[in-house]
Design an enzyme around this catalytic site. Structure first.
Site, PDB file in Angstrom:
ATOM      1  CD  GLU A  60      -0.610  -5.210   8.685  1.00 41.33           C
ATOM      2  OE1 GLU A  60      -1.690  -5.966   8.786  1.00 41.33           O
ATOM      3  OE2 GLU A  60      -0.873  -4.294   7.815  1.00 41.33           O
ATOM      4  CG  HIS A 129      -0.680   6.762   8.838  1.00 40.58           C
ATOM      5  ND1 HIS A 129      -2.050   6.276   9.391  1.00 40.58           N
ATOM      6  CD2 HIS A 129      -0.806   6.130   7.610  1.00 40.58           C
ATOM      7  CE1 HIS A 129      -2.524   5.372   8.276  1.00 40.58           C
ATOM      8  NE2 HIS A 129      -1.668   5.425   7.423  1.00 40.58           N
TER       9      HIS A 129
HETATM   10  C1  LIG Z   1      -3.083  -2.446   9.053  1.00 40.93           C
HETATM   11  C2  LIG Z   1      -2.678  -1.654   8.083  1.00 40.93           C
HETATM   12  N1  LIG Z   1      -1.823  -2.235   7.174  1.00 40.93           N
HETATM   13  C3  LIG Z   1      -1.309  -1.521   6.030  1.00 40.93           C
HETATM   14  C4  LIG Z   1      -2.030  -0.256   5.767  1.00 40.93           C
HETATM   15  C5  LIG Z   1      -1.325   0.732   4.665  1.00 40.93           C
HETATM   16  N2  LIG Z   1      -2.602   0.652   3.831  1.00 40.93           N
HETATM   17  C6  LIG Z   1      -3.529   1.877   3.734  1.00 40.93           C
HETATM   18  S1  LIG Z   1      -4.393   1.687   2.602  1.00 40.93           S
HETATM   19  C7  LIG Z   1      -4.062   0.348   1.984  1.00 40.93           C
HETATM   20  C8  LIG Z   1      -4.922  -0.404   0.817  1.00 40.93           C
HETATM   21  C9  LIG Z   1      -6.235  -0.859   1.368  1.00 40.93           C
HETATM   22  O1  LIG Z   1      -6.891  -1.262   0.349  1.00 40.93           O
HETATM   23  P1  LIG Z   1      -8.380  -1.571   0.482  1.00 40.93           P
HETATM   24  O2  LIG Z   1      -8.733  -2.256   1.731  1.00 40.93           O
HETATM   25  O3  LIG Z   1      -8.559  -2.252  -0.695  1.00 40.93           O
HETATM   26  O4  LIG Z   1      -8.934  -0.319   0.245  1.00 40.93           O
HETATM   27  P2  LIG Z   1      -8.850   0.721  -0.862  1.00 40.93           P
HETATM   28  O5  LIG Z   1      -7.804   1.815  -0.783  1.00 40.93           O
HETATM   29  O6  LIG Z   1      -8.978   0.030  -2.187  1.00 40.93           O
HETATM   30  O7  LIG Z   1     -10.224   1.641  -0.798  1.00 40.93           O
HETATM   31  C10 LIG Z   1      -3.044   0.007   2.761  1.00 40.93           C
HETATM   32  C11 LIG Z   1      -2.197  -1.205   2.501  1.00 40.93           C
HETATM   33  C12 LIG Z   1      -2.896   0.421   6.857  1.00 40.93           C
HETATM   34  N3  LIG Z   1      -3.325   1.748   6.702  1.00 40.93           N
HETATM   35  N4  LIG Z   1      -3.257  -0.260   7.642  1.00 40.93           N
END
Ligand SMILES: Cc1ncc(C[n+]2csc(CCOP(=O)(O)OP(=O)(O)O)c2C)c(N)n1
Lengths: 327, 337
Positions: A60, A129
């Site tokens: 971000e 959220h």
């Molecule tokens: C700072 C932030 N940006 C965006 C999000 C939205 N978001 C939630 S989970 C996610 C994907 C995370 O992927 P990863 O870290 O690979 O974990 P996984 O879900 O694959 O276990 C995103 C973009 C968030 N929760 N926090």
């Protein structure tokens, strides 16, 4: 005129802006994703391609900075943060850089940037959220803040925000996405800095933001049935703030309720109240009331959510209380 | 009972521990399969990110930890919580947002905690607990105790500045922290190759002077042995380790569905990873090497299922948090002078 939804209005604005001006680009987490930003991004990626519609890594602060740089070099970026909470990760670039850039360089250059942040409440999503952080952004000199409450303004304010030479925080509420209303087909602007009276009345002035506008209009309809006529102002733009409109309404009604679905302490409602006291104290016939969230993070439990978020009944109660206190 | 793993003399490991790992993975799997069902039924409503398929990582890592070591998680942390020894019934109740939940119904699936076993919190903000784990490791050093800290995060989290800032500081101060990246190749809808020009997460430790390794996250023993090394290293005061555990989540990013309908990934890829199920893989080895019979395994499964059912009963019967309590816990009522 045709009616479309709030989400569709945003989507249409994006399509038309990108078509109209090749400098408009979108950097949006989830812009090529079926669920993140609701239907507001439909078709953009396929139509304008991955060079102008970028679904970036989870970065971000970096992406806000990239957008600032792109703006300085002549593009008109729209950055999307699917939840305002995520935007907090990008505050440094937004507050230190975007907001200050014009000023520290003596006004020679501006950051023409729109940052769309989405409030996404309820559904047991809990504290991280659900945050409505408009007061944060309103606090910072150099940032403009708008919060459209209906489809027509959703489109028109986005267009104004892009055409404005400054960073504009455009805060939308997911609870409004399905609301429909009349929206002109062409590109048009709704001026930043101007509120609007959506319902005229003589008994109480209610100033509301975003989703609370809908709630207050519902409350106004209920109150009308029992002979109470409230005036509902949709303030639309938090910064600049149309306090003249509010003050002139109070000159008529003498009473003010401010409804903002964010925290009470240090909030938007506090700022509006302070301005009214400064500018129209003599017209006030009763204490100002605030309808806000309590000073607590959002609970995740469904029943607690129900108590946490103000409804039309909360507003009706506030109006009755105010009227009986001023009798 | 100190036996060595029969077929691989180099692995010295207690047979009881292997069976414990098997049971621990099953507990996560059965718990989550039940949660998927409850989500479909609408009984659980909070946003829930399932861990099914990744059990080898949580269990391999936590099996090498002591109860008093710290663990921090993210939005997909039921497995971390259970593997570290968190109370299953309280977790289920939290998913129902009930007052008896591990976060008193305030958190839901994404904010879970079990301080009694070192789980100091999980949060959905991507990468947010990485520096926090580094801070808890700093505390261990300042307090002169040999407790270590672990942070679990996804491949997506490595895109955030916080990850890089944390690696640098932890290495600089030689802090006892182990960074566990669960690379499941997706960040919600985006595959790794749309977010990185190289598939090289484990290398991020290298420029900071951090020992870094890539491991098959579906091989619970491989994870365990790598983790055991990292723990030894950290407890000796030699600093952090970064482990990239390659694994896969079977279900969609959030909720009980599979994300096949939305064109994010294809069935063949999912099938491949399902054929590499971490639990089945260990089960085959256990049975082949005569540690347990298939019948024993079936019995364990049955026990675990019963445990999960009991937790659901507990959660269903638990009270909702009271409306009067809405503002409770914004501040805690304690002074420490
Ligand atoms: C700072 C932030 N940006 C965006 C999000 C939205 N978001 C939630 S989970 C996610 C994907 C995370 O992927 P990863 O870290 O690979 O974990 P996984 O879900 O694959 O276990 C995103 C973009 C968030 N929760 N926090």
């Amino acid at each position: 005129m045709r009616r479309i939804s709030y989400a569709k209005a945003i989507n249409e604005a994006c399509h038309q802006l990108m078509e109209h001006d090749p400098r408009v680009i979108i950097l949006g987490q989830g812009v090529n994703n079926p669920w993140y930003v609701g239907t507001t991004a439909i078709g953009l990626y396929n139509r304008f391609g991955p060079s102008r519609v970028i679904d970036p890594p989870i970065s971000e602060n970096g992406m806000n900075g990239v957008a600032i740089g792109a703006a300085l070099a002549g593009l008109k970026p729209i950055v999307i943060h699917p939840r305002l909470d995520f935007l907090l990760m990008g505050l440094e670039q937004l507050v230190n850089e975007a907001a200050n850039w014009a000023y520290v360089f003596g006004g020679q250059i501006g950051v023409q940037l729109v940052v769309r942040g989405i409030i996404n409440r309820g559904g047991e999503q809990g504290a991280q959220h659900s945050q409505a952080l408009q007061a944060f952004f309103m606090h910072v000199p150099g940032l403009k803040v708008v919060m459209p409450s209906n489809p027509r303004d959703a489109k028109g304010l986005l267009v104004s925000a892009i055409n404005d030479g400054n960073p504009v925080i455009y805060i939308e509420d997911r609870w409004l996405y399905h609301e429909t209303g009349e929206v002109p087909e062409e590109l048009y602007e709704v001026p930043i800095g101007k509120g609007v009276i959506l319902r005229r009345g003589r008994d109480v002035t209610i100033v509301a933001t975003s989703y609370m506008v809908k709630v207050c209009l519902d409350a106004a309809a209920k109150l009308h049935e029992v002979g109470i006529d409230v005036e509902v102002i949709d303030i639309r733009s938090l910064k600049p703030l149309d306090d003249d409109l509010i003050c002139s309404s109070i000159t008529k009604t003498g009473k003010l309720i401010i409804a903002d679905a964010a925290w009470k302490t240090g909030g938007v409602a506090a700022e509006i109240a302070a301005r009214v006291v400064e500018k129209a104290f003599a017209a006030l016939k009763a204490p100002i009331m605030r309808v806000t969230l309590p000073d607590a993070p959002a609970p995740s439990n469904k029943l607690q959510e129900k108590v946490y978020y103000p409804t039309a009944d909360t507003v009706v109660k506030a109006v009755n209380q105010l009227l009986s206190a001023s009798e | 009972m100190k036996t060595t793993w029969p077929n691989e003399a180099k692995y010295d490991i207690d047979a009881a521990l292997i069976i414990e790992m098997y049971r621990s993975m099953l507990r996560i799997r059965e718990f989550e399969e039940k949660v998927a069902e409850l989500l479909e039924m609408g009984e659980i409503r909070c946003p829930t990110h399932l861990y099914i398929g990744q059990e080898g990582v949580a269990v391999g890592v936590c099996s090498a930890l002591r109860k008093d070591d710290y663990v921090f998680g993210n939005h997909r942390s039921h497995g971390h919580y259970l593997a570290k020894g968190g109370d299953m019934a309280k977790l289920m109740a939290e998913l129902y947002c009930k007052a008896t939940g591990c976060s008193k119904g305030r958190g839901g699936s994404m904010h879970i905690i079990a301080p009694e076993v070192g789980v100091l919190g999980t949060v959905p903000m991507v990468a947010s607990t990485i520096p926090i784990a580094v801070g808890s490791a700093l505390a261990s050093v300042l307090k002169g105790i040999d407790r270590i800290s672990v942070t679990f995060f996804g491949d997506g989290a490595t895109e955030e500045g916080l990850f890089h800032e944390s690696l640098n500081f932890a290495s600089l101060k030689k802090l006892p922290v182990v960074f566990i990246c669960e690379n499941n190749f997706y960040s919600s809808h985006l595959p790794l190759h749309e977010r990185r020009s190289l598939d090289s997460i484990y290398m991020f430790g290298l420029p900071y002077g951090i020992p870094s390794k890539r491991i098959d996250g579906n091989d619970v023993l491989a994870v365990y042995f790598a983790m055991r090394e990292a723990v030894k290293h950290a407890r000796k005061g030699e600093g952090p380790t970064l482990l990239e555990c390659r694994t896969y989540r079977w279900r969609g990013h959030v909720g009980p569905k599979w994300d096949l309908d939305v064109g994010i990934r294809d069935k063949a890829e999912l099938d491949y990873w399902m054929s590499r199920c971490p639990i089945k893989t260990l089960e085959r080895r256990i049975v082949n090497d005569g540690l347990l019979s298939y019948e024993d395994c079936t019995n364990i499964k049955r026990e675990v299922k019963q445990e999960v059912e009991k937790c659901v009963d507990f959660a269903r019967q638990s009270p909702e948090p009271s409306e009067d309590d809405l503002l409770k816990h914004v501040f805690i009522d304690r002074r420490d002078s």
